[in-house]
Design a protein around this motif. Structure first.
Motif, mmCIF file in Angstrom:
data_model
loop_
_atom_site.group_PDB
_atom_site.id
_atom_site.type_symbol
_atom_site.label_atom_id
_atom_site.label_comp_id
_atom_site.label_asym_id
_atom_site.label_seq_id
_atom_site.Cartn_x
_atom_site.Cartn_y
_atom_site.Cartn_z
ATOM 1 N N GLN A 30 23.235 45.204 32.241
ATOM 2 C CA GLN A 30 24.602 45.058 32.732
ATOM 3 C C GLN A 30 24.642 43.986 33.824
ATOM 4 O OE1 GLN A 30 27.425 46.706 31.660
ATOM 5 N NE2 GLN A 30 26.044 47.419 30.052
ATOM 6 N N PRO A 31 25.659 43.142 33.831
ATOM 7 C CA PRO A 31 25.750 42.119 34.884
ATOM 8 C C PRO A 31 26.107 42.784 36.215
ATOM 9 C CG PRO A 31 27.704 42.066 33.504
ATOM 10 C CD PRO A 31 26.740 43.051 32.868
ATOM 11 N N LEU A 32 25.618 42.177 37.289
ATOM 12 C CA LEU A 32 25.966 42.672 38.622
ATOM 13 C C LEU A 32 27.438 42.373 38.884
ATOM 14 C CD1 LEU A 32 22.846 41.552 40.653
ATOM 15 C CD2 LEU A 32 23.388 43.825 39.780
ATOM 16 N N ARG A 33 28.104 43.318 39.498
ATOM 17 C CA ARG A 33 29.529 43.132 39.775
ATOM 18 C C ARG A 33 29.732 43.071 41.268
ATOM 19 N NH1 ARG A 33 33.384 46.582 36.157
ATOM 20 N NH2 ARG A 33 34.697 44.925 36.957
ATOM 21 N N ARG A 34 30.617 42.234 41.669
ATOM 22 C CA ARG A 34 30.954 42.132 43.083
ATOM 23 C C ARG A 34 32.008 43.191 43.429
ATOM 24 N NH1 ARG A 34 29.584 38.209 46.368
ATOM 25 N NH2 ARG A 34 31.512 38.435 47.544
ATOM 26 N N ALA A 35 31.973 43.582 44.660
ATOM 27 C CA ALA A 35 32.983 44.511 45.137
ATOM 28 C C ALA A 35 34.318 43.782 45.214
ATOM 29 C CB ALA A 35 32.605 45.032 46.515
ATOM 30 N N PRO A 36 35.414 44.505 45.104
ATOM 31 C CA PRO A 36 36.722 43.851 45.268
ATOM 32 C C PRO A 36 36.813 43.182 46.636
ATOM 33 C CG PRO A 36 36.985 46.072 44.422
ATOM 34 C CD PRO A 36 35.542 45.907 44.766
ATOM 35 N N VAL A 37 37.531 42.087 46.699
ATOM 36 C CA VAL A 37 37.594 41.282 47.924
ATOM 37 C C VAL A 37 38.157 42.099 49.083
ATOM 38 C CG1 VAL A 37 38.585 39.211 48.959
ATOM 39 C CG2 VAL A 37 37.835 39.173 46.589
ATOM 40 N N ASP A 38 39.199 42.884 48.841
ATOM 41 C CA ASP A 38 39.785 43.652 49.933
ATOM 42 C C ASP A 38 38.819 44.723 50.434
ATOM 43 O OD1 ASP A 38 40.039 45.061 47.556
ATOM 44 O OD2 ASP A 38 41.885 46.073 48.180
ATOM 45 N N LEU A 39 38.049 45.336 49.545
ATOM 46 C CA LEU A 39 37.063 46.330 49.967
ATOM 47 C C LEU A 39 35.949 45.663 50.754
ATOM 48 C CD1 LEU A 39 35.880 49.190 49.943
ATOM 49 C CD2 LEU A 39 34.770 48.602 47.778
ATOM 50 N N GLU A 40 35.502 44.528 50.271
ATOM 51 C CA GLU A 40 34.423 43.817 50.955
ATOM 52 C C GLU A 40 34.862 43.405 52.355
ATOM 53 O OE1 GLU A 40 31.564 39.906 50.267
ATOM 54 O OE2 GLU A 40 32.995 40.500 48.721
ATOM 55 N N SER A 41 36.089 42.917 52.489
ATOM 56 C CA SER A 41 36.560 42.492 53.807
ATOM 57 C C SER A 41 36.729 43.677 54.744
ATOM 58 C CB SER A 41 37.866 41.708 53.680
ATOM 59 O OG SER A 41 38.887 42.535 53.157
ATOM 60 N N LYS A 42 37.182 44.811 54.203
ATOM 61 C CA LYS A 42 37.328 46.002 55.042
ATOM 62 C C LYS A 42 35.972 46.502 55.531
ATOM 63 C CE LYS A 42 41.576 47.818 52.986
ATOM 64 N NZ LYS A 42 42.149 48.895 52.165
ATOM 65 N N VAL A 43 34.985 46.509 54.643
ATOM 66 C CA VAL A 43 33.644 46.965 55.019
ATOM 67 C C VAL A 43 33.049 46.042 56.071
ATOM 68 C CG1 VAL A 43 31.280 47.270 54.166
ATOM 69 C CG2 VAL A 43 33.197 48.201 52.878
ATOM 70 N N MET A 44 33.176 44.751 55.853
ATOM 71 C CA MET A 44 32.616 43.791 56.814
ATOM 72 C C MET A 44 33.328 43.891 58.168
ATOM 73 S SD MET A 44 30.154 42.653 55.183
ATOM 74 C CE MET A 44 29.519 41.300 56.114
ATOM 75 N N ALA A 45 34.656 44.096 58.149
ATOM 76 C CA ALA A 45 35.404 44.248 59.404
ATOM 77 C C ALA A 45 34.966 45.517 60.140
ATOM 78 C CB ALA A 45 36.898 44.284 59.119
ATOM 79 N N GLU A 46 34.733 46.603 59.408
ATOM 80 C CA GLU A 46 34.286 47.853 60.041
ATOM 81 C C GLU A 46 32.890 47.700 60.625
ATOM 82 O OE1 GLU A 46 34.388 51.758 61.434
ATOM 83 O OE2 GLU A 46 35.992 50.419 60.766
#
Length: 150
Positions: A23-39
């Protein structure tokens, strides 16, 4: 971990393993990624005293433990002074005059509970339980309203 003993199970396990690895690696949704990085950034920028106790500097932990021990000692000495007064006759008379109503209060409460039908006690306990659960529900709703929307 148990290994499959049946050859069909081993074959199925290899097939599933291959299918999952392909299975190809999938990126997290952009809004989730930005929220995680902000937290993560917010937690990294938070002061040390807002973190867990184990994350505090060693000096601050030692100072807190020493201050807590000193406060406990102070409270124990103050309670010993109250319970063991310097002039027992004068202080104990004043102390017991202030709390002379407590035994009669307990006797009254005991008599009331003795005379109450058990059904009322069960209903009262059920009402208190429902109120307790309501407190948790209201607290959860308030938390979701105030903090989960961020």
């Amino acid at each position: 971990m148990n290994t499959p003993s049946n050859p069909n199970e081993q074959q199925l396990e290899r097939f599933i393993d291959r299918a999952l690895r392909d299975q190809p690696l999938r990126r997290a949704p952009v809004d989730l990624e930005s929220k995680v990085m902000a937290e993560i950034a917010r937690r990294a920028a938070a002061p040390w005293w807002q973190g867990s106790f184990s994350g505090w500097p060693v000096a601050a932990r030692l100072l807190f433990i020493i201050a807590s021990a000193g406060f406990i000692t102070l409270v124990l000495k103050a309670s010993a002074m109250i319970l063991d007064p310097i002039n027992p006759s004068a202080r104990s008379a004043a102390l017991f005059a202030d709390v002379a109503w407590i035994p009669s209060l307990f006797a009254t409460i005991g008599q009331v509970f003795h005379d109450l039908p058990s059904f009322w006690i069960y209903v009262g306990a059920a009402i208190l339980g429902a109120l307790y659960l309501t407190l948790f529900g209201v607290s959860a709703a308030a938390y979701r309203t105030l903090y989960a929307a961020r």
